[in-house]
Design an enzyme around this catalytic site. Structure first.
Site, PDB file in Angstrom:
ATOM      1  N   ARG A  58       0.048  -2.044   7.449  1.00  0.00           N
ATOM      2  CA  ARG A  58       0.028  -1.954   8.915  1.00  0.00           C
ATOM      3  C   ARG A  58      -1.197  -2.686   9.432  1.00  0.00           C
ATOM      4  O   ARG A  58      -2.001  -3.205   8.656  1.00  0.00           O
ATOM      5  CB  ARG A  58      -0.052  -0.487   9.345  1.00  0.00           C
ATOM      6  CG  ARG A  58      -1.230   0.249   8.701  1.00  0.00           C
ATOM      7  CD  ARG A  58      -1.425   1.644   9.247  1.00  0.00           C
ATOM      8  NE  ARG A  58      -2.346   2.432   8.457  1.00  0.00           N
ATOM      9  CZ  ARG A  58      -3.670   2.350   8.482  1.00  0.00           C
ATOM     10  NH1 ARG A  58      -4.243   1.438   9.261  1.00  0.00           N
ATOM     11  NH2 ARG A  58      -4.425   3.141   7.736  1.00  0.00           N
TER      12      ARG A  58
ATOM     13  N   GLU B 165      -8.600   9.069 -11.288  1.00  0.00           N
ATOM     14  CA  GLU B 165      -9.143   7.716 -11.336  1.00  0.00           C
ATOM     15  C   GLU B 165     -10.660   7.774 -11.547  1.00  0.00           C
ATOM     16  O   GLU B 165     -11.317   8.739 -11.146  1.00  0.00           O
ATOM     17  CB  GLU B 165      -8.825   7.027 -10.003  1.00  0.00           C
ATOM     18  CG  GLU B 165      -9.041   5.540  -9.953  1.00  0.00           C
ATOM     19  CD  GLU B 165      -8.516   4.967  -8.637  1.00  0.00           C
ATOM     20  OE1 GLU B 165      -7.460   4.326  -8.649  1.00  0.00           O
ATOM     21  OE2 GLU B 165      -9.154   5.181  -7.594  1.00  0.00           O
TER      22      GLU B 165
ATOM     23  N   LYS C 264       0.340   5.773  -4.447  1.00  0.00           N
ATOM     24  CA  LYS C 264      -0.866   5.145  -4.986  1.00  0.00           C
ATOM     25  C   LYS C 264      -0.740   4.788  -6.463  1.00  0.00           C
ATOM     26  O   LYS C 264      -1.299   3.801  -6.927  1.00  0.00           O
ATOM     27  CB  LYS C 264      -2.075   6.056  -4.760  1.00  0.00           C
ATOM     28  CG  LYS C 264      -2.363   6.342  -3.286  1.00  0.00           C
ATOM     29  CD  LYS C 264      -2.670   5.070  -2.527  1.00  0.00           C
ATOM     30  CE  LYS C 264      -2.862   5.319  -1.046  1.00  0.00           C
ATOM     31  NZ  LYS C 264      -1.641   5.572  -0.302  1.00  0.00           N
TER      32      LYS C 264
END
Length: 445
Positions: free
Chosen positions: A293, A200, A116
């Site tokens: 995906r 974050e 990430k």
């Protein structure tokens, strides 16, 4: 086109892929665990191979067993579905090194987006908006505290290698951060084998909006609209709709352009999703992650854009052009997906069991992608998703009406089921207004 396809997954998504394969004249091969031998996807495939016991590590994540199944059945390609090995870059590389076609993005793109922090940095460099946060892992608790002080509370504490809403915690102050940091780090090490933690900015009122992208065989990346995914429990989605009732035409243009830039930044091929957080008060959005995906919620995009995303995946993997004109993509109507899970509709705790009744709704604008039929057993070994109820209409209001009727018609007995929750949601004034956020489920409870 690919002639033979091994589906390295189970349940509804395996059944979904097999359905498109059959329509295209592709020979399909299912792999299954000992626990899943009686499920519909096994009998609906042209061939089926048992790859191990119920434990996913010994079956659906067993790379050698899956590759041996491909070799023994003469499969030409492997489609991983979602979950399990779908975002495993090493598996993608191994499949291709074995001379098989991988129906998914390249291993380098999976690797780039799998972490990430690395993904955030790549997106920022590509001009995609990212929320304030760390540009490298918080090495220890002191580093996390220092980062949070600079970012400003509240903060989200996230597993850098996580995904699917797992490995996350919110800290409103330093005391909470000290607790959440240790908790998230331990969870990340246990679940992902990587304890790296990202700090974050946390937005108390936010919407979760994502964009479907498709990297074409000729190198172009196109965006097939956005999906609203803000109805969630424990950071995991329950309902998705397209288009988002929160996104204006001007904001949509910005969303889609940013998603295309994200795909181009990693030379993306095949289907993927760029997930973002939208601050409804400012109309600012921030990159959250890229899922490399096919998504669980892909059917709502299929309805609105009139495409079969599994077919498009297969065409990209085979080096073929898409079935649609990339320069003339235009949405039509509205679609909503409800995830029918084997779980308590109040607390959302798993409730597996033998299915004694299973009657699916039908009618105009109603589609059910299911993994089970009456007589099957929902076991505790896998995700609780039993089926996806997808409805569509010319307008959001028509789609909601069809969803109400379909939920009332859907009969499931045996395992616990969250259909009563959806009946409640579809009468909820906040949801009906379209002006809702990721806190809607907690407010209903």
């Amino acid at each position: 086109m690919i002639e033979s396809l091994l589906v390295a997954n189970r349940g509804e998504i395996a059944r979904r892929i097999i359905r498109t394969g059959r329509r295209l004249g592709i020979r399909t091969i299912a792999v299954h665990s000992e626990a899943d031998g009686a499920l519909p996807f096994v009998t609906e495939a042209d061939e089926a191979v048992c790859v191990g016991p119920a434990n996913p590590a010994q079956s659906y994540r067993n790379v050698e067993a899956i590759l041996e199944a491909a070799r023994s059945t003469g499969a030409q390609a492997i489609h991983p579905g979602y979950g399990f090995l779908s975002e495993n870059a090493d598996f993608a590389r191994t499949v291709e090194r074995s001379g098989l076609i991988w129906v998914g993005p390249g291993a380098d793109a999976i690797t780039a987006m799998g972490d990430k922090i690395n993904a955030r940095n790549l997106m920022a460099a590509a001009g995609v908006p990212v929320a304030p946060g760390t540009t490298e892992p918080a090495a220890d608790l002191d580093a996390a505290v220092a980062a949070a002080a600079e970012i400003g509370y509240p903060v989200m504490v996230k597993a850098a290698a996580g995904g699917g809403g797992m490995g996350m915690g919110v800290a409103a102050d330093e005391a909470a951060l000290r607790t959440e940091y240790d908790k998230v780090r331990a969870f990340a090490e246990r679940m992902f084998g990587d304890g790296s933690v990202l700090i974050e900015r946390y937005f108390p009122r936010v919407r979760h909006v994502e964009v479907q992208i498709l990297g074409l065989a000729d190198g172009r990346v196109v965006a097939l609209g956005e999906r609203e995914c803000s109805v969630q429990r424990r950071n995991q989605k329950l309902v998705e709709e397209s288009p988002s009732p929160a996104v204006s035409p001007e904001l949509r243009e910005r969303f889609l352009a940013a998603a295309v830039r994200a795909g181009e930044a990693v030379n993306y091929r095949n289907a993927g999703t760029v997930e973002c957080l939208l601050d409804p008060s400012t109309q600012e959005f921030f990159f959250l992650e890229m899922n490399t995906r096919l998504q669980v919620e892909h059917p709502v995009t299929e309805y609105v854009y009139g495409v079969d995303l599994v077919e498009e995946q297969l065409r990209v993997a085979a080096g073929l052009a898409p079935t649609f004109d990339p320069d003339a993509l235009a949405p039509r109507g509205h679609a909503i997906e409800l995830r029918i899970n084997a779980e308590d509709p109040k607390r959302f705790l798993p409730g597996p069991g033998a299915i004694t009744t299973w009657n699916e709704p039908a009618g105009a604008g109603v589609r059910v992608d299911s993994g089970y039929v009456a007589g099957n057993t929902v076991t505790p070994f896998y995700d609780s998703l039993m089926a996806k109820l997808i409805v569509s209409g010319d307008t959001r209001e028509e789609a909601v009406e069809r969803a109400r009727a379909a939920v009332a018609q859907f009969e499931i007995a045996g395992p616990k089921c969250n259909l009563p929750f959806f009946a409640e949601l579809l009468e909820n004034p906040e949801f009906l207004s379209g002006d809702y956020d990721t806190g809607i489920v907690s407010r209903m409870r």
